[in-house]
Write a protein that holds these residues in place. Structure first.
Motif, PDB file in Angstrom:
ATOM      1  N   VAL A  83       0.749  -1.293  -0.081  1.00 39.26           N
ATOM      2  CA  VAL A  83      -0.030  -0.143  -0.083  1.00 39.26           C
ATOM      3  C   VAL A  83       0.857   1.264  -0.022  1.00 39.26           C
ATOM      4  N   ILE A  84       2.137   1.064  -0.107  1.00 42.16           N
ATOM      5  CA  ILE A  84       3.219   2.373  -0.396  1.00 42.16           C
ATOM      6  C   ILE A  84       3.423   2.642  -1.786  1.00 42.16           C
ATOM      7  N   SER A  85       3.211   4.273  -1.818  1.00 42.76           N
ATOM      8  CA  SER A  85       3.389   4.843  -2.985  1.00 42.76           C
ATOM      9  C   SER A  85       4.743   5.054  -3.122  1.00 42.76           C
ATOM     10  N   THR A  86       5.189   6.014  -2.262  1.00 44.54           N
ATOM     11  CA  THR A  86       6.866   6.330  -2.200  1.00 44.54           C
ATOM     12  C   THR A  86       7.603   6.215  -1.046  1.00 44.54           C
ATOM     13  N   ILE A  87       8.713   6.204  -1.220  1.00 44.14           N
ATOM     14  CA  ILE A  87       9.696   6.099   0.249  1.00 44.14           C
ATOM     15  C   ILE A  87      10.632   7.041   0.106  1.00 44.14           C
ATOM     16  N   ALA A  88      10.776   7.695   0.993  1.00 40.44           N
ATOM     17  CA  ALA A  88      12.176   8.603   1.318  1.00 40.44           C
ATOM     18  C   ALA A  88      12.839   8.377   2.454  1.00 40.44           C
ATOM     19  N   SER A  89      13.837   7.794   2.503  1.00 47.35           N
ATOM     20  CA  SER A  89      15.024   7.444   3.475  1.00 47.35           C
ATOM     21  C   SER A  89      16.010   8.392   3.518  1.00 47.35           C
ATOM     22  N   GLU A  90      16.588   8.454   4.734  1.00 48.05           N
ATOM     23  CA  GLU A  90      17.613   9.215   5.238  1.00 48.05           C
ATOM     24  C   GLU A  90      19.049   8.808   4.428  1.00 48.05           C
ATOM     25  N   ASN A  99       4.935   2.027  -5.760  1.00 44.71           N
ATOM     26  CA  ASN A  99       3.376   1.689  -6.428  1.00 44.71           C
ATOM     27  C   ASN A  99       2.530   2.836  -6.661  1.00 44.71           C
ATOM     28  N   LEU A 100       2.453   2.994  -8.067  1.00 42.96           N
ATOM     29  CA  LEU A 100       1.692   4.085  -8.370  1.00 42.96           C
ATOM     30  C   LEU A 100       0.377   4.396  -7.940  1.00 42.96           C
ATOM     31  N   ASN A 101      -0.357   3.165  -7.145  1.00 48.99           N
ATOM     32  CA  ASN A 101      -1.711   3.029  -6.797  1.00 48.99           C
ATOM     33  C   ASN A 101      -1.587   2.777  -5.182  1.00 48.99           C
ATOM     34  N   GLY A 102      -0.420   3.033  -4.652  1.00 49.85           N
ATOM     35  CA  GLY A 102      -0.156   3.004  -3.263  1.00 49.85           C
ATOM     36  C   GLY A 102      -0.790   4.018  -2.584  1.00 49.85           C
ATOM     37  N   LYS A 103      -1.490   4.081  -1.417  1.00 52.91           N
ATOM     38  CA  LYS A 103      -2.341   4.889  -0.590  1.00 52.91           C
ATOM     39  C   LYS A 103      -1.394   5.883   0.340  1.00 52.91           C
ATOM     40  N   TYR A 104      -0.114   5.594   0.702  1.00 57.91           N
ATOM     41  CA  TYR A 104       0.650   6.238   1.591  1.00 57.91           C
ATOM     42  C   TYR A 104       2.214   6.405   1.155  1.00 57.91           C
ATOM     43  N   SER A 105       2.637   7.454   1.493  1.00 58.58           N
ATOM     44  CA  SER A 105       4.046   7.803   1.412  1.00 58.58           C
ATOM     45  C   SER A 105       4.892   7.736   2.660  1.00 58.58           C
ATOM     46  N   ILE A 106       6.075   7.473   2.683  1.00 61.00           N
ATOM     47  CA  ILE A 106       6.783   7.308   3.916  1.00 61.00           C
ATOM     48  C   ILE A 106       8.137   7.953   3.861  1.00 61.00           C
ATOM     49  N   THR A 107       8.456   8.461   5.050  1.00 67.50           N
ATOM     50  CA  THR A 107       9.788   9.020   5.292  1.00 67.50           C
ATOM     51  C   THR A 107      10.313   8.407   6.533  1.00 67.50           C
ATOM     52  N   TYR A 108      11.534   8.000   6.562  1.00 64.37           N
ATOM     53  CA  TYR A 108      12.162   7.466   7.616  1.00 64.37           C
ATOM     54  C   TYR A 108      13.791   7.436   7.829  1.00 64.37           C
ATOM     55  N   ASP A 109      13.818   7.538   9.025  1.00 62.64           N
ATOM     56  CA  ASP A 109      15.663   7.319   9.549  1.00 62.64           C
ATOM     57  C   ASP A 109      15.562   6.053  10.023  1.00 62.64           C
TER      58      ASP A 109
END
Length: 312
Positions: A83-90, A99-109
């Motif tokens: 269910v993840i669209s985009t991810i940004a990691s440190e 996933n273009l159809n993902g519901k959520y985007s995540i940022t994380y360290d």
């Protein structure tokens, strides 16, 4: 099921707690995947390579092997959620499209404070969750934030915008509820100051002096997650990593560290500021953006802003 604030019923696990609060099923899936990933991160901390990885992150900092491994573990579990669209990691220098159809985007360290592992101090994972495919949003748009502290006990703290809740990992490596609706007092008696004091601005120096004058105790480990956790769970005090001479934007990263912690702190009744404005109102200009931070009890944060406005 609704419980009174402060109650700690026996064996309420994380998934059940999310269900009881009628959270979105996909958001529940994301949070539980992160909780599962933490089991593998713990194992990596206990048994993994403490050396360097031979690579650097987007800030030009040398990556430790644990940083790289923790990043891979979390990314794999997040992708697995479906269910993840985009991810940004440190630890990566670009936003990852999942996933273009993902519901959520995540940022994380993935492993904040990883350089402290070799001296056996506490470290942690920090997560911010947004709806949609854009991670470059103001922090106030988050739908959830969480952190996991790998210390003498492994604890998980999360908020979906309806209070802050603390869990601890049991002998079966499951997270069970410790307390609901963690609350901050208006002012505190502990402070955690990052950065070199001889590089503080006059306003920050006067603020520190005012804390010392009222008898506040210095409590600083060098780890952002354990120091924030101390302020939050004790329910009082302030953490700061201010603007410094030669580093006007401080050290900590807006997307990966400050926004999630500011979201959690505000949900507990505290505050988070860069010295002039609310952290959650800052418009991010890039994934590598840094900001000064003053975070904790509302009155202490307001006092920091007052001294900075008056003395610079």
């Amino acid at each position: 099921m609704v419980r009174e604030p402060g109650t700690t019923p026996f064996q309420v696990d994380l998934r059940r707690h999310l269900r009881e609060h009628e959270e979105d099923r996909d958001l529940t899936r994301v949070i539980c995947e992160i909780a599962t990933a933490s089991r593998y991160v713990i194992n990596a901390i206990r048994t993994g390579d403490l050396g360097v990885a031979g690579t650097s992150n987007l800030y030009g900092e040398e990556q430790l092997a644990l940083d790289v491994l923790s990043d891979r573990i979390l990314r794999k579990r997040l992708i697995h959620s479906g269910v993840i669209s985009t991810i940004a990691s440190e630890e990566t220098d670009e936003i990852i499209n999942v996933n273009l159809n993902g519901k959520y985007s995540i940022t994380y360290d993935p492993l904040d404070g990883s350089s402290l592992v070799d001296v056996n101090l506490a470290v942690g994972t920090i997560i911010g969750i947004y709806r949609g495919d854009n991670v470059l949003q103001r922090g106030r748009n988050m739908v959830a934030a969480m952190y996991i502290l790998y210390g003498p006990r492994c604890t998980l703290v999360y908020s979906t915008g309806s209070g802050v809740h603390e869990f601890a990992m049991n002998s079966l490596m499951e997270y069970t509820l410790i307390q609901e609706h963690v609350k901050m007092q208006p002012a505190g008696t502990i402070y955690s100051p990052g950065g070199q004091r001889n590089k503080y601005s006059p306003g920050v120096e006067k603020f520190i002096s005012s804390l010392e004058a009222k008898g506040s105790k210095l409590r600083y480990s060098g780890g952002f997650v354990p120091d924030i956790n101390q302020v939050l769970i004790k329910g009082q005090g302030i953490f700061m990593y201010p603007h410094l001479e030669g580093a006007p934007n401080g050290k900590l990263r807006l997307l990966y560290e400050l926004n999630p912690m500011a979201f959690i702190m505000e949900q507990a009744g505290g505050a988070a500021s860069n010295g002039r404005e609310r952290i959650l109102d800052i418009e991010p200009e890039g994934i590598d953006q840094r900001s000064p931070v003053f975070i904790g009890s509302k009155e202490d944060v307001a006092m920091a802003e007052k001294f900075i406005a008056e003395f610079g």
